[in-house]
Each structure stands twice: as C-alpha cells, then as structure tokens.
Design a protein around this motif. Structure first.
Motif, PDB file in Angstrom:
ATOM      1  N   GLU A   8      -8.501  12.001  -1.957  1.00 38.35           N
ATOM      2  CA  GLU A   8      -8.358  12.666  -2.877  1.00 38.35           C
ATOM      3  C   GLU A   8      -6.633  12.476  -3.460  1.00 38.35           C
ATOM      4  OE1 GLU A   8      -8.235  17.338  -4.889  1.00 38.35           O
ATOM      5  OE2 GLU A   8      -8.782  16.848  -2.732  1.00 38.35           O
ATOM      6  N   SER A   9      -5.818  12.414  -2.236  1.00 40.06           N
ATOM      7  CA  SER A   9      -4.516  12.450  -2.670  1.00 40.06           C
ATOM      8  C   SER A   9      -4.248  10.915  -3.045  1.00 40.06           C
ATOM      9  CB  SER A   9      -3.581  12.683  -1.251  1.00 40.06           C
ATOM     10  OG  SER A   9      -3.990  11.752  -0.257  1.00 40.06           O
ATOM     11  N   ASN A  64      -5.151  10.630  -6.813  1.00 42.18           N
ATOM     12  CA  ASN A  64      -4.068  11.604  -7.670  1.00 42.18           C
ATOM     13  C   ASN A  64      -2.831  10.786  -7.843  1.00 42.18           C
ATOM     14  OD1 ASN A  64      -6.044  13.765  -7.992  1.00 42.18           O
ATOM     15  ND2 ASN A  64      -5.381  15.064  -6.228  1.00 42.18           N
TER      16      ASN A  64
END
Length: 206
Positions: free
Chosen positions: A112-113, A116
């Motif tokens: 996810e990071s 992002n």
C-alpha cells in the motif's frame, strides 16, 4: 625534507583512496543505464546515501534505470539488507517505476505504501520532460528516505518529505475525501437546479 615528502605522499595516496571509495559508493547507488537522471537527482542520491553511511545501520537507497519494461526486479534483492530499490524501466514512450526493498524493510515498504508513493508522484513520472520526470523521481526517493528514517528512528532532515507530503502517502483517503464530498455537493446542487427549472417549465405549460 625527505620526511616531509613522505608525509605529503601519504596524504596524497590517502586522498586518492577516499575519492575512489566515495566515487564507487555513489556509482553503486545509481545505475542510470537509460540516462534518465539529471544533476539535481544524482546529487540527492549521493548526499542522502552518504548520510546513511555515517549511521550504525548504513541503509541504502539504490536507483536503477533500465532500457526495458520487463525483469525490473534487482538481481541482488534477496541478498541485500537494509536496502530500498527504485527501478525505472523505459522502452519507446512507455515507462514504469517500481519500488523494491530487502526483507528487513518490508514493514516500512508495504504494498500500500509503495503504491501511494508512486501515485503521489504519478503525474511527474509520466512526463516525457526530463526535468519534470526527475522532479517526480526525487519525490519518490525522498519518500523512500522518509520511510527508512522512520524505520530506524533517524532524525528527519531536508531530504525527507514535508508533513503535507507525508500525509498524502499515509492517509490518501483523507486528502481525497474533501474533494469527493465537494463533487457530491456540486452534483446535488446541479440536480436540484435542473429539477427546479423543469418544474417551472411544467407549470408554465399548464
């Protein structure tokens, strides 16, 4: 006199050794096979990694650019520790950027990071203007540096993200929510306006 010459020779040899070592270190952290980076980006990569060299853990951020879009995974990924990789593949007009990390940094670089981070710099990364692309690449690098600094509890410095940039990565939904809410209000107001006009037209016909 002879002693002075020996000392000067020793200093000269030592200086060359330091230069060669630092140069090799810088080159090892940047492999720009596709010739995509500019001077500002190269300086950022060198300076931040040199700072890491002064820490106990000695983490690294390696930037690699390749003239292909497949097989972007670094060959030494499973053999390294405390290392993040930013790999850019380019072929014709297509370009792809991926972030990888050694196993001991997986908690800092979750799927996810990483997504992002790439999303935040997406507009600049898609640009075929070298200056704008490098702006996006530096943002990705700084984001990776921030993740590493947080992982090892280093003091954040000028190479890290600002609080506003960090919030966009850690809480992208919070940033998008006000925009989405504004769009909903705008659409609702437009529907109400159209219905009002429609009702007036219906009354006039009667």
């Amino acid at each position: 006199m002879k002693k002075t010459k020996i000392i000067n020779l020793f200093i000269f040899i030592f200086s060359i050794g330091v230069f060669l070592t630092s140069t090799a270190f810088i080159q090892d952290n940047l492999k720009d096979y596709a010739n995509l980076t500019d001077q500002k980006t190269r300086q950022l990569i060198a300076e931040k990694n040199n700072r890491y060299l002064q820490t106990k853990e000695e983490p690294r951020i390696v930037v690699i650019t390749l003239n292909r879009l497949d097989n972007l995974t670094p060959s030494r990924l499973n053999k390294t520790k405390r290392t993040a990789y930013i790999v850019v593949g380019q072929k014709d007009k297509r370009r792809e950027l991926q972030i990888y990390s050694s196993k001991d940094l997986h908690s800092a670089f979750t799927a996810e990071s990483r997504m992002n981070i790439i999303r935040l710099a997406g507009k600049d990364l898609r640009s075929h203007n070298k200056k704008q692309f490098n702006k996006g690449l530096r943002l990705v690098f700084r984001a990776c540096a921030t993740k590493i600094d947080q992982q090892y509890q280093y003091t954040l410095d000028k190479y890290d993200l600002t609080n506003a940039e960090q919030n966009k990565i850690d809480h992208p939904n919070r940033v998008a929510l006000p925009i989405a809410f504004g769009i909903v209000i705008l659409v609702g107001a437009l529907i109400y306006f159209l219905k009002t006009i429609q009702n007036r037209n219906s009354k006039n016909k009667k």
